[in-house]
Design an enzyme around this catalytic site. Structure first.
Site, PDB file in Angstrom:
ATOM      1  N   LYS A  47       0.833  -1.209   0.000  1.00  0.00           N
ATOM      2  CA  LYS A  47       0.000   0.000   0.000  1.00  0.00           C
ATOM      3  C   LYS A  47       0.864   1.254   0.000  1.00  0.00           C
ATOM      4  CE  LYS A  47      -1.708   1.761   4.047  1.00  0.00           C
ATOM      5  NZ  LYS A  47      -1.464   3.184   4.242  1.00  0.00           N
ATOM      6  N   ASN A  48       1.870   1.273   0.891  1.00  0.00           N
ATOM      7  CA  ASN A  48       2.651   2.504   1.042  1.00  0.00           C
ATOM      8  C   ASN A  48       3.581   2.773  -0.136  1.00  0.00           C
ATOM      9  OD1 ASN A  48       1.373   2.927   3.423  1.00  0.00           O
ATOM     10  ND2 ASN A  48       3.136   2.471   4.744  1.00  0.00           N
TER      11      ASN A  48
ATOM     12  N   ARG B  34      -4.818  10.427   4.316  1.00  0.00           N
ATOM     13  CA  ARG B  34      -3.723  11.357   4.506  1.00  0.00           C
ATOM     14  C   ARG B  34      -2.784  11.410   3.297  1.00  0.00           C
ATOM     15  NH1 ARG B  34      -0.256  13.807   8.057  1.00  0.00           N
ATOM     16  NH2 ARG B  34       1.895  13.456   7.490  1.00  0.00           N
TER      17      ARG B  34
ATOM     18  N   CYS C 239      -5.118   8.028   9.527  1.00  0.00           N
ATOM     19  CA  CYS C 239      -5.192   7.361  10.823  1.00  0.00           C
ATOM     20  C   CYS C 239      -5.051   8.363  11.960  1.00  0.00           C
ATOM     21  CB  CYS C 239      -4.054   6.354  10.944  1.00  0.00           C
ATOM     22  SG  CYS C 239      -4.455   4.736  10.316  1.00  0.00           S
TER      23      CYS C 239
ATOM     24  N   ARG D  82      -0.199  14.841  12.886  1.00  0.00           N
ATOM     25  CA  ARG D  82       0.728  14.469  11.813  1.00  0.00           C
ATOM     26  C   ARG D  82       0.880  15.661  10.896  1.00  0.00           C
ATOM     27  NH1 ARG D  82      -1.004   8.522   9.866  1.00  0.00           N
ATOM     28  NH2 ARG D  82       0.944   8.618   8.712  1.00  0.00           N
TER      29      ARG D  82
ATOM     30  N   ASP E 206       4.764   0.721  11.973  1.00  0.00           N
ATOM     31  CA  ASP E 206       3.511   0.096  11.528  1.00  0.00           C
ATOM     32  C   ASP E 206       3.356  -1.334  12.044  1.00  0.00           C
ATOM     33  OD1 ASP E 206       2.847   2.392  10.233  1.00  0.00           O
ATOM     34  OD2 ASP E 206       3.240   1.661   8.204  1.00  0.00           O
TER      35      ASP E 206
ATOM     36  N   ILE F 115       8.160   7.232  16.640  1.00  0.00           N
ATOM     37  CA  ILE F 115       7.772   7.928  15.396  1.00  0.00           C
ATOM     38  C   ILE F 115       6.503   8.754  15.589  1.00  0.00           C
ATOM     39  CG2 ILE F 115       7.263   7.667  12.923  1.00  0.00           C
ATOM     40  CD1 ILE F 115      10.017   6.603  13.607  1.00  0.00           C
TER      41      ILE F 115
ATOM     42  N   ARG G 103      -8.563  -0.393   4.745  1.00  0.00           N
ATOM     43  CA  ARG G 103      -7.696   0.629   4.148  1.00  0.00           C
ATOM     44  C   ARG G 103      -6.352   0.019   3.764  1.00  0.00           C
ATOM     45  NH1 ARG G 103      -6.031   4.863   7.758  1.00  0.00           N
ATOM     46  NH2 ARG G 103      -4.765   5.154   5.916  1.00  0.00           N
TER      47      ARG G 103
HETATM   48  C1  UD1 Z   1       4.417   6.811   6.151  1.00  0.00           C
HETATM   49  C2  UD1 Z   1       3.568   5.576   6.014  1.00  0.00           C
HETATM   50  C3  UD1 Z   1       3.040   5.131   7.363  1.00  0.00           C
HETATM   51  C4  UD1 Z   1       4.186   4.951   8.345  1.00  0.00           C
HETATM   52  C5  UD1 Z   1       5.070   6.200   8.380  1.00  0.00           C
HETATM   53  C6  UD1 Z   1       6.328   6.037   9.228  1.00  0.00           C
HETATM   54  C7  UD1 Z   1       2.662   5.887   3.789  1.00  0.00           C
HETATM   55  C8  UD1 Z   1       1.472   6.126   2.949  1.00  0.00           C
HETATM   56  N1  UD1 Z   1       2.472   5.857   5.116  1.00  0.00           N
HETATM   57  O1  UD1 Z   1       3.567   7.824   6.656  1.00  0.00           O
HETATM   58  O2  UD1 Z   1       2.360   3.893   7.192  1.00  0.00           O
HETATM   59  O3  UD1 Z   1       3.670   4.737   9.637  1.00  0.00           O
HETATM   60  O4  UD1 Z   1       5.489   6.538   7.050  1.00  0.00           O
HETATM   61  O5  UD1 Z   1       7.052   4.949   8.789  1.00  0.00           O
HETATM   62  O6  UD1 Z   1       3.748   5.687   3.295  1.00  0.00           O
HETATM   63  N2  UD1 Z   1       6.286  14.666  10.330  1.00  0.00           N
HETATM   64  C9  UD1 Z   1       6.389  16.030  10.601  1.00  0.00           C
HETATM   65  N3  UD1 Z   1       6.245  16.899   9.563  1.00  0.00           N
HETATM   66  C10 UD1 Z   1       6.010  16.493   8.284  1.00  0.00           C
HETATM   67  C11 UD1 Z   1       5.929  15.113   8.027  1.00  0.00           C
HETATM   68  C12 UD1 Z   1       6.082  14.227   9.073  1.00  0.00           C
HETATM   69  O7  UD1 Z   1       6.587  16.429  11.737  1.00  0.00           O
HETATM   70  O8  UD1 Z   1       5.884  17.335   7.401  1.00  0.00           O
HETATM   71  C13 UD1 Z   1       6.420  13.701  11.458  1.00  0.00           C
HETATM   72  C14 UD1 Z   1       5.131  12.910  11.651  1.00  0.00           C
HETATM   73  O9  UD1 Z   1       4.240  13.607  12.468  1.00  0.00           O
HETATM   74  C15 UD1 Z   1       5.626  11.646  12.285  1.00  0.00           C
HETATM   75  C16 UD1 Z   1       7.005  11.449  11.647  1.00  0.00           C
HETATM   76  O10 UD1 Z   1       7.371  12.712  11.108  1.00  0.00           O
HETATM   77  O11 UD1 Z   1       5.767  11.810  13.651  1.00  0.00           O
HETATM   78  C17 UD1 Z   1       7.048  10.405  10.541  1.00  0.00           C
HETATM   79  O12 UD1 Z   1       6.090  10.727   9.566  1.00  0.00           O
HETATM   80  P1  UD1 Z   1       6.264  10.308   8.040  1.00  0.00           P
HETATM   81  O13 UD1 Z   1       7.509   9.532   7.856  1.00  0.00           O
HETATM   82  O14 UD1 Z   1       6.082  11.536   7.220  1.00  0.00           O
HETATM   83  O15 UD1 Z   1       5.026   9.376   7.835  1.00  0.00           O
HETATM   84  P2  UD1 Z   1       4.036   9.344   6.625  1.00  0.00           P
HETATM   85  O16 UD1 Z   1       4.766   9.596   5.362  1.00  0.00           O
HETATM   86  O17 UD1 Z   1       2.842  10.146   6.944  1.00  0.00           O
END
Ligand code: UD1
Length: 446
Positions: free
Chosen positions: A25-26, A101, A125, A130, A316, A338, A408
């Site tokens: 999915k990701n 998201r 989620c 986030r 995850d 995380i 999802r």
């Molecule tokens: C992706 C995955 C999700 C997984 C996560 C961490 C997808 C679709 N989803 O989510 O399943 O749990 O990686 O491995 O690929 N953050 C900020 N600012 C930002 C972006 C992120 O502070 O602009 C923080 C987030 O709040 C979080 C951390 O960084 O605490 C990691 O987030 P991120 O790696 O961006 O996760 P996603 O890409 O949303």
């Protein structure tokens, strides 16, 4: 209103058998967003999992004016062909944005291709705040003008995006991917320092490069993208889903069974496999798959685990691992680094008889001999996976509600587990008892 549906799981059967891995999915979601970068030619994606998040992304692409053909592919997966010729619309409708998201991924490709994008703040989620500040700051470094008002983000780059040096404070997976997509068609070179190293980032780079982009360093801390004028058509097979595979392996381990997942997932699951071994499970991993033999009665040795960006233990799989550790011979400590609020599954596990204390981002799990089947509800995607695994190792029958979350990110989970001998079935309507009948036990939280 949709009919109430639950999964009814009769626990206590050791799972046995072999399952193929499914597309991730990701990986699939950013790849679909990246298909918007190609004006002429077709993006053909194979092994796309059949999931509601994928459906939402397809709906978004169609709303933006892309043509998307969806055909069945092997193991219940899909083959998706996207044509994103001119003109493209640039507003992602808020009701679709709210459902996922990952729709934030549309920002980079739309800005790069059309010079404009409007999205609502992303949903997804409920596992803590986030933010998307890293996405927005990176795009701004590339020359985008970003305005935020009334829960909407309007971004524009009338003169096109320009390559830039971007340092990410955290290795955000989504920000790395979004910026890579934006940079693919920007003028000049973009350097992303502190990039996420997840396998899904590497898969996106592979697809972009096959379409004519010039991305180097994906999977390392510094990713470089040299912008090109246009991308062309591409045929790409999505990498296997390491999180789904890990969930199936944990289901095998938690029931004291013997399960194999077929597919090249082992290199992306090294930290996870090390933890499984430490827990007393026997694991054989090779280029073609991973096989686990669970400890007696599915009862693990306790382990201490800390989630971390790749190649660390994946956040995850933290909820699903906790379901397995709930019946360990002793006390495990699980630290979530995380996400700030990713222990939503703990209260449902406690309701099943687990002993879990949550203090901030740490959960202390005192293993119990048995979990019992009661009605429970999942509040997010991986919590749903966790509750199914807990139910498989529990005594009696567990009704797991919250299937909207499960669907999802887990394709055909009931059928896949049934193929391994599990007693799992989907129940709809009146017979699906809502879990509110049972009082909520307290989970210590701060
Ligand atoms: C992706 C995955 C999700 C997984 C996560 C961490 C997808 C679709 N989803 O989510 O399943 O749990 O990686 O491995 O690929 N953050 C900020 N600012 C930002 C972006 C992120 O502070 O602009 C923080 C987030 O709040 C979080 C951390 O960084 O605490 C990691 O987030 P991120 O790696 O961006 O996760 P996603 O890409 O949303």
């Amino acid at each position: 209103m949709a009919a109430v549906a639950i999964l009814r799981v009769d626990g206590g059967t050791a799972l046995r058998g072999v399952l193929p891995t499914l597309g991730a999915k990701n990986a699939a979601l950013p790849l679909l967003a990246a298909s918007l970068l190609t004006a002429e030619g077709e993006t053909e994606l194979l092994a796309v999992p059949r999931l509601t998040d994928v459906d939402v992304m397809v709906e978004i692409l169609r709303t933006l004016g892309a043509q998307v053909a969806v055909e069945p592919w092997v193991n219940g997966q899909q083959r998706l062909c996207v044509r994103a010729a001119e003109p493209l619309d640039t507003t992602v409708p808020p009701h679709l944005m709210a459902r996922m998201r990952s729709s934030v991924f549309l920002l980079g490709p739309l800005l790069a291709r059309v010079g404009r994008a409007r999205i609502a703040y992303p949903g997804g989620c409920d596992i803590g705040s986030r933010p998307i500040d890293l996405h927005l700051r990176g795009l701004a470094r590339m020359g985008a003008r970003i305005e935020e008002r009334d829960g909407e983000i309007e971004a524009s780059a009338p003169g096109g995006l320009a390559g830039a040096y971007i340092r990410l404070d955290l290795p955000s997976v989504g920000a790395t991917e979004n910026l890579m997509m934006a940079a693919a068609l920007a003028r000049g070179e973009t350097v992303i320092e502190g990039a996420a190293r997840e396998p899904e980032v590497v898969d996106l780079a592979r697809m972009l490069n096959a379409a004519g982009a010039v991305v180097t360093g994906a999977g390392e801390r510094v990713v470089r993208v040299r912008g090109v004028n246009a991308l062309g058509g591409v045929r790409h097979r999505v990498i296997p889903d390491r999180i789904e595979a890990g969930t199936i392996l944990l289901a095998g381990a938690a029931t004291g069974g013997e399960v194999r997942v077929e597919g090249p997932v082992a290199p992306s699951l090294e930290a996870f496999i090390a933890v499984l071994r430490e827990s007393g499970a026997e694991v054989e991993a090779d280029a073609d798959g991973v096989e686990v033999r669970g400890p007696a009665e599915g009862r693990a040795h306790p382990v201490d685990v800390r989630t971390a960006p790749h190649p660390g233990f994946p956040t995850d799989l933290q909820p699903v691992l906790m379901a397995y550790l709930a019946r360990a011979h002793g006390t495990s400590v699980v630290q979530e680094t995380i996400f700030e609020n990713r222990f939503g599954h703990a209260s449902a596990l406690v309701r099943m008889g687990a002993r879990v204390r949550v203090v901030g981002r740490t959960a202390v799990v005192d293993g119990v001999e048995r979990l019992r089947g009661v009605p429970v509800a999942a509040g997010d995607l991986r919590a749903a996976g966790a509750l199914v695994v807990a139910a498989l190792g529990a005594e009696g029958s567990t009704d797991v509600a919250g299937l909207g979350h499960l669907e999802r990110g887990y394709q055909d989970l009931d059928a896949r587990l049934t193929a391994l001998g599990a007693k799992v079935r989907r129940v709809e309507g009146e017979a699906a008892r809502p879990p509110t009948a049972v009082p909520e036990p307290a989970v210590q939280a701060s």
